[in-house]
Design a protein around this motif. Sequence first.
Motif, PDB file in Angstrom:
ATOM      1  N   HIS A  34       1.085  -1.578   0.144  1.00  0.00           N
ATOM      2  CA  HIS A  34       0.233   0.283  -0.111  1.00  0.00           C
ATOM      3  C   HIS A  34       1.295   1.151  -0.085  1.00  0.00           C
ATOM      4  CE1 HIS A  34      -4.109   2.723   0.157  1.00  0.00           C
ATOM      5  NE2 HIS A  34      -2.955   3.188   1.317  1.00  0.00           N
ATOM      6  N   ILE A  35       0.553   1.984  -1.253  1.00  0.00           N
ATOM      7  CA  ILE A  35       1.708   3.406  -0.957  1.00  0.00           C
ATOM      8  C   ILE A  35       0.804   4.177  -0.436  1.00  0.00           C
ATOM      9  CG2 ILE A  35       2.395   4.391  -2.755  1.00  0.00           C
ATOM     10  CD1 ILE A  35       2.395   2.654  -4.718  1.00  0.00           C
ATOM     11  N   VAL A  36       1.857   5.204   0.382  1.00  0.00           N
ATOM     12  CA  VAL A  36       1.585   6.995   0.821  1.00  0.00           C
ATOM     13  C   VAL A  36       2.585   7.644   0.576  1.00  0.00           C
ATOM     14  CG1 VAL A  36       0.104   5.729   3.461  1.00  0.00           C
ATOM     15  CG2 VAL A  36       2.659   5.649   3.417  1.00  0.00           C
ATOM     16  N   ARG A  37       2.219   8.914   0.325  1.00  0.00           N
ATOM     17  CA  ARG A  37       3.300   9.339   0.011  1.00  0.00           C
ATOM     18  C   ARG A  37       3.250  10.390   0.244  1.00  0.00           C
ATOM     19  NH1 ARG A  37       4.829   7.216  -4.357  1.00  0.00           N
ATOM     20  NH2 ARG A  37       3.863   6.371  -5.934  1.00  0.00           N
ATOM     21  N   ASN A  38       2.744  10.897   1.839  1.00  0.00           N
ATOM     22  CA  ASN A  38       3.348  11.749   2.715  1.00  0.00           C
ATOM     23  C   ASN A  38       2.564  10.825   4.307  1.00  0.00           C
ATOM     24  OD1 ASN A  38       0.937  12.198   3.265  1.00  0.00           O
ATOM     25  ND2 ASN A  38       0.459  13.931   0.941  1.00  0.00           N
ATOM     26  N   TYR A  39       3.451  12.407   4.810  1.00  0.00           N
ATOM     27  CA  TYR A  39       3.318  12.548   6.384  1.00  0.00           C
ATOM     28  C   TYR A  39       1.408  11.963   6.861  1.00  0.00           C
ATOM     29  CZ  TYR A  39       3.629  13.500  11.957  1.00  0.00           C
ATOM     30  OH  TYR A  39       3.176  13.632  13.056  1.00  0.00           O
ATOM     31  N   GLU A  40       0.630  12.717   6.093  1.00  0.00           N
ATOM     32  CA  GLU A  40      -0.748  12.257   7.139  1.00  0.00           C
ATOM     33  C   GLU A  40      -1.256  11.302   6.885  1.00  0.00           C
ATOM     34  OE1 GLU A  40       0.465  15.448   5.424  1.00  0.00           O
ATOM     35  OE2 GLU A  40       0.173  17.055   7.337  1.00  0.00           O
ATOM     36  N   GLN A  41      -1.047  10.740   4.598  1.00  0.00           N
ATOM     37  CA  GLN A  41      -1.050   9.372   4.795  1.00  0.00           C
ATOM     38  C   GLN A  41      -0.638   7.900   5.568  1.00  0.00           C
ATOM     39  OE1 GLN A  41      -0.622   8.584   0.343  1.00  0.00           O
ATOM     40  NE2 GLN A  41      -1.694  10.616   0.077  1.00  0.00           N
ATOM     41  N   PHE A  42       0.803   8.106   5.139  1.00  0.00           N
ATOM     42  CA  PHE A  42       1.393   7.536   6.330  1.00  0.00           C
ATOM     43  C   PHE A  42       0.614   7.080   7.935  1.00  0.00           C
ATOM     44  CE2 PHE A  42       4.614   6.138   9.679  1.00  0.00           C
ATOM     45  CZ  PHE A  42       5.076   5.309   9.020  1.00  0.00           C
ATOM     46  N   ILE A  43       0.124   8.241   8.950  1.00  0.00           N
ATOM     47  CA  ILE A  43      -0.335   8.427  10.298  1.00  0.00           C
ATOM     48  C   ILE A  43      -1.420   7.730   9.733  1.00  0.00           C
ATOM     49  CG2 ILE A  43      -1.099   9.669  11.722  1.00  0.00           C
ATOM     50  CD1 ILE A  43       1.184  11.645  11.008  1.00  0.00           C
ATOM     51  N   ASN A  44      -3.169   8.061   8.931  1.00  0.00           N
ATOM     52  CA  ASN A  44      -3.949   7.837   9.358  1.00  0.00           C
ATOM     53  C   ASN A  44      -3.970   6.562   8.433  1.00  0.00           C
ATOM     54  OD1 ASN A  44      -4.743  10.582   9.323  1.00  0.00           O
ATOM     55  ND2 ASN A  44      -4.576  11.103   7.042  1.00  0.00           N
ATOM     56  N   ILE A  46      -2.065   3.889   9.076  1.00  0.00           N
ATOM     57  CA  ILE A  46      -1.501   2.642  10.513  1.00  0.00           C
ATOM     58  C   ILE A  46      -2.920   2.946  11.568  1.00  0.00           C
ATOM     59  CG2 ILE A  46       0.112   2.537  12.570  1.00  0.00           C
ATOM     60  CD1 ILE A  46       1.981   3.118  10.434  1.00  0.00           C
ATOM     61  N   LEU A  47      -3.226   4.685  11.375  1.00  0.00           N
ATOM     62  CA  LEU A  47      -4.291   4.910  12.186  1.00  0.00           C
ATOM     63  C   LEU A  47      -6.232   3.781  11.764  1.00  0.00           C
ATOM     64  CD1 LEU A  47      -4.096   8.009  13.183  1.00  0.00           C
ATOM     65  CD2 LEU A  47      -3.775   5.941  14.485  1.00  0.00           C
ATOM     66  N   GLU A  48      -6.463   3.806  10.507  1.00  0.00           N
ATOM     67  CA  GLU A  48      -6.814   3.295  10.055  1.00  0.00           C
ATOM     68  C   GLU A  48      -6.945   1.594  10.063  1.00  0.00           C
ATOM     69  OE1 GLU A  48      -8.272   4.847   6.398  1.00  0.00           O
ATOM     70  OE2 GLU A  48      -8.471   6.492   7.107  1.00  0.00           O
ATOM     71  N   LYS A  49      -5.975   1.122   9.605  1.00  0.00           N
ATOM     72  CA  LYS A  49      -5.410  -0.382   8.965  1.00  0.00           C
ATOM     73  C   LYS A  49      -4.550  -0.829  10.316  1.00  0.00           C
ATOM     74  CE  LYS A  49      -7.780  -0.283   5.171  1.00  0.00           C
ATOM     75  NZ  LYS A  49      -9.073  -0.620   5.585  1.00  0.00           N
ATOM     76  N   GLY A  50      -4.221   0.006  11.352  1.00  0.00           N
ATOM     77  CA  GLY A  50      -3.180  -0.865  12.766  1.00  0.00           C
ATOM     78  C   GLY A  50      -1.676  -1.314  11.267  1.00  0.00           C
ATOM     79  N   LEU A  51      -1.062  -1.405  12.835  1.00  0.00           N
ATOM     80  CA  LEU A  51       0.665  -1.733  12.021  1.00  0.00           C
ATOM     81  C   LEU A  51       0.355  -2.757  10.988  1.00  0.00           C
ATOM     82  CD1 LEU A  51       2.487  -1.971  14.983  1.00  0.00           C
ATOM     83  CD2 LEU A  51       1.782  -0.069  13.629  1.00  0.00           C
ATOM     84  N   PRO A  52       1.321  -2.288   9.836  1.00  0.00           N
ATOM     85  CA  PRO A  52       1.379  -3.423   8.488  1.00  0.00           C
ATOM     86  C   PRO A  52       2.825  -4.286   9.695  1.00  0.00           C
ATOM     87  CG  PRO A  52       2.595  -1.620   7.931  1.00  0.00           C
ATOM     88  CD  PRO A  52       2.197  -1.443   9.266  1.00  0.00           C
ATOM     89  N   GLU A  53       2.838  -5.665   8.280  1.00  0.00           N
ATOM     90  CA  GLU A  53       3.759  -6.170   8.235  1.00  0.00           C
ATOM     91  C   GLU A  53       5.470  -5.532   8.371  1.00  0.00           C
ATOM     92  OE1 GLU A  53       5.329  -9.947   4.821  1.00  0.00           O
ATOM     93  OE2 GLU A  53       3.065  -9.960   5.647  1.00  0.00           O
ATOM     94  N   MET A  54       5.333  -4.877   7.236  1.00  0.00           N
ATOM     95  CA  MET A  54       6.775  -4.244   7.404  1.00  0.00           C
ATOM     96  C   MET A  54       6.816  -2.968   6.411  1.00  0.00           C
ATOM     97  SD  MET A  54       9.478  -5.430   4.529  1.00  0.00           S
ATOM     98  CE  MET A  54      10.851  -4.325   4.134  1.00  0.00           C
ATOM     99  N   ILE A  55       7.165  -2.436   6.876  1.00  0.00           N
ATOM    100  CA  ILE A  55       7.251  -0.783   6.156  1.00  0.00           C
ATOM    101  C   ILE A  55       8.700  -0.148   6.006  1.00  0.00           C
ATOM    102  CG2 ILE A  55       6.709   1.792   6.622  1.00  0.00           C
ATOM    103  CD1 ILE A  55       5.755   0.882   9.057  1.00  0.00           C
ATOM    104  N   SER A  56       8.442   0.536   4.147  1.00  0.00           N
ATOM    105  CA  SER A  56       9.423   1.082   3.698  1.00  0.00           C
ATOM    106  C   SER A  56       9.682   1.806   3.573  1.00  0.00           C
ATOM    107  CB  SER A  56       9.578   0.118   2.720  1.00  0.00           C
ATOM    108  OG  SER A  56      11.133   0.221   1.790  1.00  0.00           O
ATOM    109  N   PHE A  57      10.336   2.828   4.084  1.00  0.00           N
ATOM    110  CA  PHE A  57      10.885   4.312   4.698  1.00  0.00           C
ATOM    111  C   PHE A  57      11.625   4.919   3.163  1.00  0.00           C
ATOM    112  CE2 PHE A  57       9.589   2.759   8.473  1.00  0.00           C
ATOM    113  CZ  PHE A  57       8.577   4.025   9.400  1.00  0.00           C
TER     114      PHE A  57
END
Length: 123
Positions: A34-44, A46-57
């Motif tokens: 799942h691709i997020v493009r900025n800080y707000e999308q990143f936080i939203n 995780i708040l909506e779906k919980g922690l993923p199995e992995m995050i690439s920064f």
Amino acid sequence: MEMTKRLLFLDDIRYPVEVYRYTKQDVFLRKDWHIVRNYEQFINRILEKGLPEMISFDHDLADEHYWDPNSRERVEKTGYDCAKWLVEYCMDHYLNLPKFYCHSMNPVGKENIESLLRNFNNY
């Protein structure tokens, strides 16, 4: 049936397959990012779906400069800001960090993100 997107890819312009070209990490060929493009999308996300199995920064999340010359305040949040938020979120909710990778081309930003997350994991 749609596959649940269990991998989170933070980058303002790139896609996972593009990162595979220079990292040669097979995980970037997976289709469940799942691709997020900025800080707000990143936080939203995780708040909506919980922690993923992995995050690439990625570190640099905007083309414009990060500092407002008039106020000396940061205008855009970076991948490091996302990593700091993630650490706080995990501490507040007694959660382990998900697996992480930093695909940023910014060597200083990459090291800052990796050091923060490694230090939290070692704590």
